[in-house]
Design a protein around this motif. Structure first.
Motif, PDB file in Angstrom:
ATOM      1  N   THR A 269       0.118  -0.432   2.162  1.00 58.95           N
ATOM      2  CA  THR A 269       0.316  -0.506   0.813  1.00 58.95           C
ATOM      3  C   THR A 269       0.864  -1.571   0.869  1.00 58.95           C
ATOM      4  O   THR A 269       0.206  -2.408  -0.904  1.00 58.95           O
ATOM      5  N   GLN A 270       2.238  -2.423   1.195  1.00 59.95           N
ATOM      6  CA  GLN A 270       2.421  -3.292   0.332  1.00 59.95           C
ATOM      7  C   GLN A 270       1.671  -4.868   1.081  1.00 59.95           C
ATOM      8  O   GLN A 270       1.568  -5.577   0.382  1.00 59.95           O
TER       9      GLN A 270
ATOM     10  N   LEU B 202       3.140   6.675   0.757  1.00 58.85           N
ATOM     11  CA  LEU B 202       3.000   5.140   1.806  1.00 58.85           C
ATOM     12  C   LEU B 202       3.536   3.606   0.967  1.00 58.85           C
ATOM     13  O   LEU B 202       3.032   3.060   2.189  1.00 58.85           O
ATOM     14  N   GLY B 203       4.243   4.023  -0.391  1.00 56.78           N
ATOM     15  CA  GLY B 203       4.385   3.020  -0.678  1.00 56.78           C
ATOM     16  C   GLY B 203       5.433   2.161   0.000  1.00 56.78           C
ATOM     17  O   GLY B 203       4.636   0.814   0.256  1.00 56.78           O
ATOM     18  N   TRP B 204       6.098   2.701   1.054  1.00 59.69           N
ATOM     19  CA  TRP B 204       6.726   2.567   2.354  1.00 59.69           C
ATOM     20  C   TRP B 204       5.807   1.305   3.494  1.00 59.69           C
ATOM     21  O   TRP B 204       6.160   0.435   3.752  1.00 59.69           O
ATOM     22  N   THR B 205       4.363   1.728   3.110  1.00 55.16           N
ATOM     23  CA  THR B 205       4.271   0.834   4.447  1.00 55.16           C
ATOM     24  C   THR B 205       3.293  -0.151   5.054  1.00 55.16           C
ATOM     25  O   THR B 205       3.413  -1.153   3.076  1.00 55.16           O
ATOM     26  N   ARG B 206       3.648  -0.447   5.399  1.00 56.78           N
ATOM     27  CA  ARG B 206       2.515  -2.414   5.630  1.00 56.78           C
ATOM     28  C   ARG B 206       0.957  -2.480   4.951  1.00 56.78           C
ATOM     29  O   ARG B 206       1.107  -2.935   4.236  1.00 56.78           O
TER      30      ARG B 206
ATOM     31  N   ASN C 238       1.329   5.053  -3.861  1.00 55.52           N
ATOM     32  CA  ASN C 238       2.088   4.387  -4.734  1.00 55.52           C
ATOM     33  C   ASN C 238       3.620   4.970  -4.200  1.00 55.52           C
ATOM     34  O   ASN C 238       4.707   4.410  -3.601  1.00 55.52           O
TER      35      ASN C 238
ATOM     36  N   ASN D 120      -0.275  -5.515  -2.199  1.00 56.56           N
ATOM     37  CA  ASN D 120       0.498  -6.131  -3.190  1.00 56.56           C
ATOM     38  C   ASN D 120       0.870  -7.662  -2.569  1.00 56.56           C
ATOM     39  O   ASN D 120       1.057  -7.913  -3.771  1.00 56.56           O
TER      40      ASN D 120
END
Ligand code: HEM
Length: 532
Positions: free
Chosen positions: A274-275, A268-272, A265, A278
């Motif tokens: 992780t996303q 690596l929260g900005w990576t595809r 979160n 979500n």
């Protein structure tokens, strides 16, 4: 650094140097800590063999998760190192048949591992809830949804989606597109069957659960809507969203909650990757909210959830967050295991043309013309050879074959080993299903072994098939969707075999798999000749 009166004068150092020194010290401690734990060995795990660095770090598992081949690596290390192997600093993997009963069976004191807490966060769904009481409450809420009568009432909806699938495959078999929106090519009569199995599984689960069929089979693509918590809506690709998010969660899932959150979160929260995890929740949220706002005229599986204040069965109706969480597990479990099973089974049938022919002959002889190619499950469930084909595919290429991680809550006896409290333990179904001491010609696909009259399996092997083929796991956390899965698979496989003759374009063609949580087939290039 400056020395004054024999000591460090930290306040004369630049703040950057102090910060860097603190980070360096923390990192050194971080790397020394596992070595210290290994030497002190508070849980008595040092006696168990471990592959390469697995006794000190989760990196061994993460490396194999990243490559999607952990099931093969775990199988290999058990063959090389024995029945109990250390896969992580505090993780033992077992391979004996007895271990499955001790770890997963009813009466075991173990709970689901931190791995599931990581996935569930503050709002776990039924599959993720590790607290036994919380899980029991959720399972009670959902038991009614999956009661046999409820599942049977969904049969017309499943048959309708199978009809669309057969129509789509007819187009593919002729080298045509389903619509302008169809994204999947046919080249020289060959097409990839895997995405069609996946689009079927999404269309089927969205129809029976939320009465909102995604319509992937009509369009030939997997565009669907996702809705964030603040209400903004966007179009996403269901298949790659789910697979990318699932792969990422599993890669990081064995870390402690602190490291999992930091990695997934924060860093690596900005990576595809992780996303995507979500976004998959956002897909479930959109289905749940739309369904709540516009109930269907005919009841669907969602109708059985205690969602409204007027719900009679439950004193505490589910909140929107809970509904979204449970919608997430239905969309997840209801699509990926099904598409995996369908693809595996179709591969085995295409690779074994005489068995395919035999199944087709049996189906034709048992079904009225009006039920060809789409027959009701009430008839299909009484055709043992169809069930044998499904069960043998479950055995040889089980969709969820990874060692499902559990945590000991007290000193526990597993296959004769006393394991301390607080140890992660698992046993891999993929390897169990291929044990030569349980199943004759274990690495071959032989549906006849499930048919007593065929004489292929001894009495002992037939008992082993009953006891040790466990695609849906066992005990209190076993699959709740098993009846729905058998219904979908039976109707779908029977229709595909009756409607088409299937052939692999290359002799000896293998089916590659990439394991996330499920062991997913990568692609299935195939030829279909229409028989209708
Ligand atoms: C061939 C199809 C399927 C297979 C092989 C399969 C396999 C499994 C396995 C092995 C588990 C245990 C997972 C664990 O311990 O972490 C599980 C749990 C679960 N499955 Fe399935 N599944 C299938 C289809 C479905 C379907 C169609 C649904 C629902 C729409 C479903 C819903 C669930 C749920 C909710 C759980 C969690 C149960 C609990 O923790 O009490 N599954 N499944």
């Amino acid at each position: 650094m400056m020395l004054q009166q024999g000591g460090f004068v930290w306040n004369h150092l630049p703040p950057q140097t102090i910060a860097l020194s603190a980070v360096a010290a923390a990192l050194i401690l971080r790397f020394l800590y596992p070595i210290l734990v290994y030497i002190l060995d508070p849980k008595g795990l040092r006696k168990y063999p471990a592959p390469s660095v697995a006794a000190f770090t989760q990196l061994w598992q993460m490396y194999h998760n990243w490559h999607g081949q952990k099931f093969l690596a775990v199988d290999r290390v058990h063959k090389e190192l024995g029945p109990v192997v250390r896969l992580g600093p505090s993780h033992l993997s077992f391979s004996s048949p007895q271990a499955f009963k001790d770890i997963y069976g009813h009466g075991a004191s173990l709970r689901k591992d931190t791995f599931y807490d990581n996935q569930g966060g503050d709002n776990p769904n039924m599959a993720e809830a590790s607290d036994k009481e919380v899980h029991r409450g959720k399972r009670r809420n959902l038991a009614h949804v999956f009661a046999p009568g409820q599942i049977t009432s969904m049969e017309p909806r499943v048959m309708e989606v199978v009809r669309k699938l057969i129509h789509a495959l007819e187009q593919k078999s002729k080298g045509l597109k389903m619509a302008e929106t169809d994204r999947f090519e046919v080249t020289n009569g060959v097409f990839d069957l895997r995405p069609w199995m996946n689009m079927f599984s999404y269309d089927a689960i969205t129809n029976v659960f939320w009465s909102q069929t995604y319509g992937f089979l009509d369009r030939g693509n997997d565009d669907c809507l996702a809705e964030t918590a603040d209400g903004s809506i966007k179009t996403v690709n269901a298949m790659s969203t789910f697979h990318t998010g699932a792969g990422h969660s599993v890669l990081l899932g064995h870390l402690s909650p602190f490291w999992y959150n930091l990695m997934r979160n924060v860093l690596l929260g900005w990576t595809r990757r992780t996303q995507c995890g979500n976004t998959f929740t956002d897909m479930a949220r959109h289905l749940a909210k739309t369904r709540l706002n516009s109930p269907p005229s005919e009841p669907d599986l969602f109708s059985n959830l205690p969602t409204l204040p007027t719900a009679k069965r439950c004193a505490h109706p589910m909140s929107l967050d809970e509904i979204v969480a449970e919608s997430g597990v239905m969309l997840n479990a209801g699509n990926d295991t099904t598409q995996t099973s369908l693809t595996n089974t179709m591969y085995f049938l295409a690779a074994n043309r005489s068995t395919q022919q035999k199944l087709r002959g049996i189906l034709q002889s048992r079904l009225d013309q009006k039920h060809i190619p789409i027959a009701p499950y009430e008839i299909l469930r009484h055709i043992p050879y169809l069930r044998a084909v499904l069960d043998e595919s479950f055995r040889l290429q089980t969709p969820l074959g990874t060692g499902l991680p559990r945590l000991t809550t007290e000193t526990t006896l597993i296959d004769g080993e006393l394991v301390a409290a607080g140890v992660t333990v698992s046993a891999q179904t993929w390897s169990l299903h291929r044990r030569e001491d349980l199943f004759y010609r274990a690495d071959q696909w032989v549906p006849d072994r499930w048919i007593p009259e065929s004489g292929v399996a001894s009495d002992e092997e037939r008992q082993n098939l009953k006891d040790y083929v466990l695609p849906f796991s066992l005990g209190p956390r076993a699959c709740i969707g098993r009846n729905l899965a058998y219904m979908e698979l039976s109707i779908c496989i029977a229709a595909m075999v009756l409607a088409f003759e299937w052939e692999l374009p290359e002799k000896g063609q293998a089916l590659r798999h990439h394991e996330r949580f499920n062991c997913n087939p990568v692609e299935l290039p195939i030829r279909a000749k229409c028989l209708l």
